[in-house]
Design a protein around this motif. Structure first.
Motif, PDB file in Angstrom:
ATOM      1  N   ASN A  13      48.875  49.972  37.889  1.00 21.64           N
ATOM      2  CA  ASN A  13      48.355  48.683  37.431  1.00 21.64           C
ATOM      3  C   ASN A  13      46.827  48.749  37.478  1.00 21.64           C
ATOM      4  OD1 ASN A  13      48.688  45.236  38.706  1.00 21.64           O
ATOM      5  ND2 ASN A  13      47.818  45.994  36.813  1.00 21.64           N
ATOM      6  N   TYR A  14      46.191  48.519  36.332  1.00 18.51           N
ATOM      7  CA  TYR A  14      44.755  48.741  36.172  1.00 18.51           C
ATOM      8  C   TYR A  14      43.993  47.419  36.179  1.00 18.51           C
ATOM      9  CZ  TYR A  14      40.536  50.804  33.963  1.00 18.51           C
ATOM     10  OH  TYR A  14      39.260  51.231  33.663  1.00 18.51           O
ATOM     11  N   ASP A  15      43.337  47.110  37.263  1.00 17.31           N
ATOM     12  CA  ASP A  15      42.346  46.047  37.442  1.00 17.31           C
ATOM     13  C   ASP A  15      42.882  44.615  37.338  1.00 17.31           C
ATOM     14  OD1 ASP A  15      39.774  45.240  38.154  1.00 17.31           O
ATOM     15  OD2 ASP A  15      39.240  44.882  36.079  1.00 17.31           O
ATOM     16  N   LEU A  16      43.625  44.267  36.287  1.00 17.72           N
ATOM     17  CA  LEU A  16      44.174  42.921  36.162  1.00 17.72           C
ATOM     18  C   LEU A  16      45.562  42.905  36.789  1.00 17.72           C
ATOM     19  CD1 LEU A  16      43.203  42.068  32.450  1.00 17.72           C
ATOM     20  CD2 LEU A  16      41.916  41.584  34.547  1.00 17.72           C
ATOM     21  N   GLY A  17      45.745  42.099  37.824  1.00 17.57           N
ATOM     22  CA  GLY A  17      46.976  42.151  38.581  1.00 17.57           C
ATOM     23  C   GLY A  17      48.215  41.738  37.796  1.00 17.57           C
ATOM     24  N   ILE A  18      49.315  42.442  38.017  1.00 14.38           N
ATOM     25  CA  ILE A  18      50.621  42.128  37.444  1.00 14.38           C
ATOM     26  C   ILE A  18      51.480  41.492  38.532  1.00 14.38           C
ATOM     27  CG2 ILE A  18      52.752  43.107  36.473  1.00 14.38           C
ATOM     28  CD1 ILE A  18      51.002  45.377  35.304  1.00 14.38           C
ATOM     29  N   VAL A  19      52.167  40.400  38.207  1.00 15.96           N
ATOM     30  CA  VAL A  19      53.049  39.743  39.175  1.00 15.96           C
ATOM     31  C   VAL A  19      54.501  39.860  38.714  1.00 15.96           C
ATOM     32  CG1 VAL A  19      51.267  38.112  39.896  1.00 15.96           C
ATOM     33  CG2 VAL A  19      52.840  37.464  38.079  1.00 15.96           C
ATOM     34  N   GLY A  20      55.413  39.698  39.674  1.00 15.52           N
ATOM     35  CA  GLY A  20      56.833  39.668  39.358  1.00 15.52           C
ATOM     36  C   GLY A  20      57.472  41.018  39.154  1.00 15.52           C
ATOM     37  N   SER A  21      56.814  42.092  39.579  1.00 12.29           N
ATOM     38  CA  SER A  21      57.386  43.427  39.395  1.00 12.29           C
ATOM     39  C   SER A  21      57.288  44.232  40.681  1.00 12.29           C
ATOM     40  CB  SER A  21      56.653  44.182  38.274  1.00 12.29           C
ATOM     41  OG  SER A  21      57.139  45.515  38.179  1.00 12.29           O
ATOM     42  N   SER A  22      58.411  44.851  41.053  1.00 13.61           N
ATOM     43  CA  SER A  22      58.437  45.756  42.202  1.00 13.61           C
ATOM     44  C   SER A  22      58.293  47.202  41.757  1.00 13.61           C
ATOM     45  CB  SER A  22      59.741  45.586  42.979  1.00 13.61           C
ATOM     46  OG  SER A  22      60.846  45.930  42.144  1.00 13.61           O
ATOM     47  N   ASP A  23      57.995  47.416  40.478  1.00 11.22           N
ATOM     48  CA  ASP A  23      58.004  48.755  39.892  1.00 11.22           C
ATOM     49  C   ASP A  23      56.614  49.318  39.638  1.00 11.22           C
ATOM     50  OD1 ASP A  23      60.902  48.975  39.686  1.00 11.22           O
ATOM     51  OD2 ASP A  23      60.730  47.361  38.228  1.00 11.22           O
ATOM     52  N   ILE A  24      55.628  48.779  40.339  1.00 10.85           N
ATOM     53  CA  ILE A  24      54.262  49.281  40.230  1.00 10.85           C
ATOM     54  C   ILE A  24      54.010  50.214  41.409  1.00 10.85           C
ATOM     55  CG2 ILE A  24      51.816  48.644  40.216  1.00 10.85           C
ATOM     56  CD1 ILE A  24      52.814  45.867  39.137  1.00 10.85           C
ATOM     57  N   ASP A  25      53.579  51.422  41.108  1.00 12.79           N
ATOM     58  CA  ASP A  25      53.377  52.417  42.164  1.00 12.79           C
ATOM     59  C   ASP A  25      52.005  52.312  42.810  1.00 12.79           C
ATOM     60  OD1 ASP A  25      55.897  54.047  41.910  1.00 12.79           O
ATOM     61  OD2 ASP A  25      55.161  54.176  39.856  1.00 12.79           O
TER      62      ASP A  25
END
Length: 392
Positions: free
Chosen positions: A148-160
């Protein structure tokens, strides 16, 4: 010791509601031109699979790296894309670089195509922070490492991994620049008049910027030394929906004609991004600001784009937050190279955008004004002296 950045759950619930986009469904995987691949033959079902951490040796030199960025219309993202492309290519990887034109559905389709193309790593800056959970689950089930690059992603457990700036500090830096320039920290009483601008509520960062700034402003607002004459102090009132500049212009026109036509001068504008601060300055100039009788308000920015650095040099914009995106690209490359070599990437921080803790590399940022502009953006090699101090 690991640091922890936490966004309150109530804030994140607001992101989902206001963005109007859910992360629960995506279109079927788009077939690449001229190929007969389908979602059924190329993509694994992720419905009841457990998520696993990124395996070592998940990527090798020569593999394809997918880079999905928000929009090519913003100078900052073009610079990021070019840097990532150059660094990854020089390191021996293939690169599929895509811009989503600020359209969540386009970004989902582009990522689906990256999965079909066999990308081993995805580097993703989301258009809508809550719209990618399904497609990232698909990526994870196909063994793809997600950064995930700089802008946060929510609702996912699949970000390493998360690579970015500690954006919880940006709004504070912007507010402190205004406070110091107006002399509030040195005892100036004012009242000084300020108006507030927030970015798209589809980005969790916008909440962090706004909350950080308002916390810094609070004691001065409570004391009546810093006044929002319009009374528009909630993020919902101040947002520029989907970053549409025509909406920004319309709001500025309304603010200036409704609340400042009595001769009151605007002293400051909190702007979250260079993408908005340049147009804000230009619009204020059309109302007469920038003259001896109507000095330019203190306008903040973020990202230190070339166009706004020029405006800092000419006293049209006061400050921006300099984020050396070369450091972001280098951090991504460090992670990818470590995995390719069978090593655990060296991460020292944790980012928690919702309930999921993400191993993180934060890179430093710096507040810039005319005083240190040359030192930070010219002497460091980001821009040439002619670019910033030459003909505007």
């Amino acid at each position: 010791m690991k640091k922890r950045v936490v966004i309150f759950l109530s804030m994140l619930m607001a992101v989902g509601l206001l963005a109007g986009c859910g992360g629960g469904s995506t279109a079927g995987v788009t077939q690449a031109p001229g190929e007969q691949k389908t979602a059924e033959t190329e993509v694994k079902d992720t419905t009841e699979q457990e998520k696993e951490a990124a395996p070592l040796n998940a990527v090798s030199k020569g593999d394809m790296i997918g880079v999905s960025l928000t929009s090519r219309s913003a100078e900052r993202w073009l610079r990021d894309g070019n840097t990532l492309n150059e660094d990854l290519t020089a390191a021996g990887y293939q690169v599929d670089l895509q811009y989503a034109d600020s359209k969540p559905e386009m970004q989902v389709q582009q990522i689906e195509n990256m999965i079909l193309k066999g990308c081993k790593v995805l580097i993703v800056a989301p258009v809508d922070n809550s719209a990618l959970s399904s497609v990232l689950a698909t990526a994870k089930e196909n063994g793809i490492v997600v950064i995930n690059y700089d802008l946060g992603i929510v609702g996912s457990s699949d970000i390493d991994y998360f690579v970015g700036f500690d954006n919880s500090k940006v709004g504070t830096m912007q507010a402190e620049a205004i406070i110091e320039k107006l002399g509030l920290d040195k005892g100036e009483e004012g009242p000084f008049y300020i108006e507030l601008v927030a970015g798209s509520l589809a980005e969790a960062n916008c909440y962090m910027y706004f909350e950080g700034a308002m916390e810094a402003f609070k004691p001065y607002m409570d004391a009546g030394k810093l006044v929002v004459k319009s009374g528009q102090t909630s993020i919902e009132q101040c947002t520029v929906v989907d970053w549409k500049l025509e909406l920004l212009t319309a709001r500025l026109d309304n603010l200036l004609t409704t609340y400042y036509s009595d001769g009151t001068l605007l002293d400051a504008v909190l702007s979250p991004s260079d993408y908005l601060s340049g147009p804000i300055a230009t619009r204020l100039e059309s109302f007469g600001y920038g003259s001896a009788d109507m000095p330019m308000p203190v306008i903040t920015g973020n990202d230190a784009t070339e166009s706004v650095c020029k405006m800092i040099a000419t006293d049209e914009v006061y400050m921006s937050v300099f984020k050396d995106t070369r450091l972001l690209s280098g951090a991504c490359l460090d992670i990818i190279n470590a995995l390719a070599e069978g090593r655990e990437p060296e991460v020292t921080d944790v980012y928690t955008p919702d309930v999921y803790e993400i191993p993180t590399i934060f890179v430093p940022m710096e507040s810039i004004t005319k005083e240190n502009l040359k030192e930070v953006v010219v002497d460091s090699g980001i821009f040439t002296e002619e670019q910033i101090f030459g003909t505007k």
